[in-house]
Design a protein around this motif. Structure first.
Motif, PDB file in Angstrom:
ATOM      1  N   ALA A  26      11.881  51.818 -83.949  1.00  0.00           N
ATOM      2  CA  ALA A  26      10.667  52.928 -82.768  1.00  0.00           C
ATOM      3  C   ALA A  26      11.194  54.038 -82.865  1.00  0.00           C
ATOM      4  CB  ALA A  26      10.953  52.915 -81.750  1.00  0.00           C
ATOM      5  N   GLU A  27      12.337  54.060 -83.800  1.00  0.00           N
ATOM      6  CA  GLU A  27      12.369  55.397 -83.970  1.00  0.00           C
ATOM      7  C   GLU A  27      11.909  56.308 -85.370  1.00  0.00           C
ATOM      8  OE1 GLU A  27      15.552  54.431 -80.545  1.00  0.00           O
ATOM      9  OE2 GLU A  27      14.746  53.560 -82.768  1.00  0.00           O
ATOM     10  N   GLU A  28      12.641  55.015 -86.250  1.00  0.00           N
ATOM     11  CA  GLU A  28      11.580  55.343 -87.510  1.00  0.00           C
ATOM     12  C   GLU A  28      10.496  55.787 -87.659  1.00  0.00           C
ATOM     13  OE1 GLU A  28      12.677  53.650 -91.601  1.00  0.00           O
ATOM     14  OE2 GLU A  28      12.419  52.294 -90.715  1.00  0.00           O
ATOM     15  N   LEU A  29       9.959  55.034 -86.940  1.00  0.00           N
ATOM     16  CA  LEU A  29       8.447  54.967 -87.173  1.00  0.00           C
ATOM     17  C   LEU A  29       7.582  56.084 -86.540  1.00  0.00           C
ATOM     18  CD1 LEU A  29       5.104  53.228 -87.356  1.00  0.00           C
ATOM     19  CD2 LEU A  29       5.475  52.386 -84.961  1.00  0.00           C
ATOM     20  N   VAL A  30       8.124  56.757 -85.404  1.00  0.00           N
ATOM     21  CA  VAL A  30       7.765  58.031 -84.376  1.00  0.00           C
ATOM     22  C   VAL A  30       8.367  59.769 -85.365  1.00  0.00           C
ATOM     23  CG1 VAL A  30       8.562  59.331 -82.706  1.00  0.00           C
ATOM     24  CG2 VAL A  30       8.119  57.120 -82.601  1.00  0.00           C
ATOM     25  N   TRP A  31       9.396  59.084 -85.746  1.00  0.00           N
ATOM     26  CA  TRP A  31       9.701  59.752 -87.454  1.00  0.00           C
ATOM     27  C   TRP A  31       8.518  60.680 -88.698  1.00  0.00           C
ATOM     28  CZ3 TRP A  31      10.498  59.330 -92.336  1.00  0.00           C
ATOM     29  CH2 TRP A  31      11.157  60.489 -93.170  1.00  0.00           C
ATOM     30  N   ALA A  32       8.020  58.872 -89.125  1.00  0.00           N
ATOM     31  CA  ALA A  32       7.186  58.388 -90.425  1.00  0.00           C
ATOM     32  C   ALA A  32       5.699  59.395 -89.622  1.00  0.00           C
ATOM     33  CB  ALA A  32       7.379  57.234 -90.701  1.00  0.00           C
ATOM     34  N   VAL A  33       5.404  58.942 -88.533  1.00  0.00           N
ATOM     35  CA  VAL A  33       4.007  59.117 -87.816  1.00  0.00           C
ATOM     36  C   VAL A  33       4.352  60.703 -87.926  1.00  0.00           C
ATOM     37  CG1 VAL A  33       2.596  58.964 -86.015  1.00  0.00           C
ATOM     38  CG2 VAL A  33       3.991  56.806 -87.141  1.00  0.00           C
ATOM     39  N   ASP A  34       4.922  61.555 -87.269  1.00  0.00           N
ATOM     40  CA  ASP A  34       5.754  62.930 -87.111  1.00  0.00           C
ATOM     41  C   ASP A  34       4.481  63.416 -86.614  1.00  0.00           C
ATOM     42  OD1 ASP A  34       6.321  65.651 -87.693  1.00  0.00           O
ATOM     43  OD2 ASP A  34       5.267  65.992 -89.411  1.00  0.00           O
TER      44      ASP A  34
END
Length: 186
Positions: A26-34
């Motif tokens: 989830a953290e990686e996805l939220v970071w990528a979506v920005d």
């Protein structure tokens, strides 16, 4: 290569956090979506909403786009956040105005829609410099999970497709079974 859909009869598998987060957190996805708190985003291939729910608290509106109404039905059973609207559509024919979206993301579904037409449609609906994040199964993986390797795309193939559509690649990483690509719309 690619272009199949997930069997709704097996949708419960899509809600298994231990297996889903093994390949993208989830953290990686939220970071990528920005996303900014006021952004309007689309989850392309939202399925049961598993990853949509991770991004929704960080955005204004999120459209959960899936070609299968049965997946939306499953999402409704699980409970849809107030700022998520479900849209039944093909990625190659999105019902959004030009530049309407601040960004888009896709988790483990790029192989289902990776056509030139879909990339052009994403480019049409995402505002200039908008972020498009894609996490998917890689063709260079062993195939221990996810679709058969023959139905997957490599990171380089995904990069090439987005670059051909005018996108600028901001981040690209390949892992053992998946890749993560972050692109900026032209």
């Amino acid at each position: 290569m690619g272009f199949h859909t997930f069997d709704p009869e097996r949708a419960a598998k899509l809600d298994d956090a231990a297996s889903r987060y093994r390949y993208v957190s989830a953290e990686e996805l939220v970071w990528a979506v920005d996303a900014a708190a006021t952004d309007t985003l689309a989850d392309l291939g939202s399925g049961t909403g598993f990853f949509t729910d991770d991004v929704a608290p960080h955005a204004g509106t999120v459209y959960g786009v899936d070609v299968q109404e049965a997946m939306h039905d499953r999402y409704r059973e699980n409970g849809v956040p107030e700022n998520v609207e479900l849209v039944t559509a093909e990625v190659a024919e999105l019902p959004f105005d030009d530049g309407e979206l601040d960004g888009a993301f896709s988790t483990m579904t790029f192989h289902e829609f990776a056509s030139e037409e879909s990339i052009a449609e994403i480019e049409r609906v995402v505002t200039s410099d908008g972020c498009v994040a894609v996490a998917d199964w890689t063709a260079t993986g062993a195939g221990e999970a996810g679709p058969p390797v023959s139905e997957r795309f490599s990171l380089e193939e995904a990069r090439t497709r987005f670059e051909a559509g005018g996108f600028e690649i901001a981040f690209a990483a390949s892992r053992s079974e998946t890749f993560l690509l972050v692109a900026r719309a032209p």
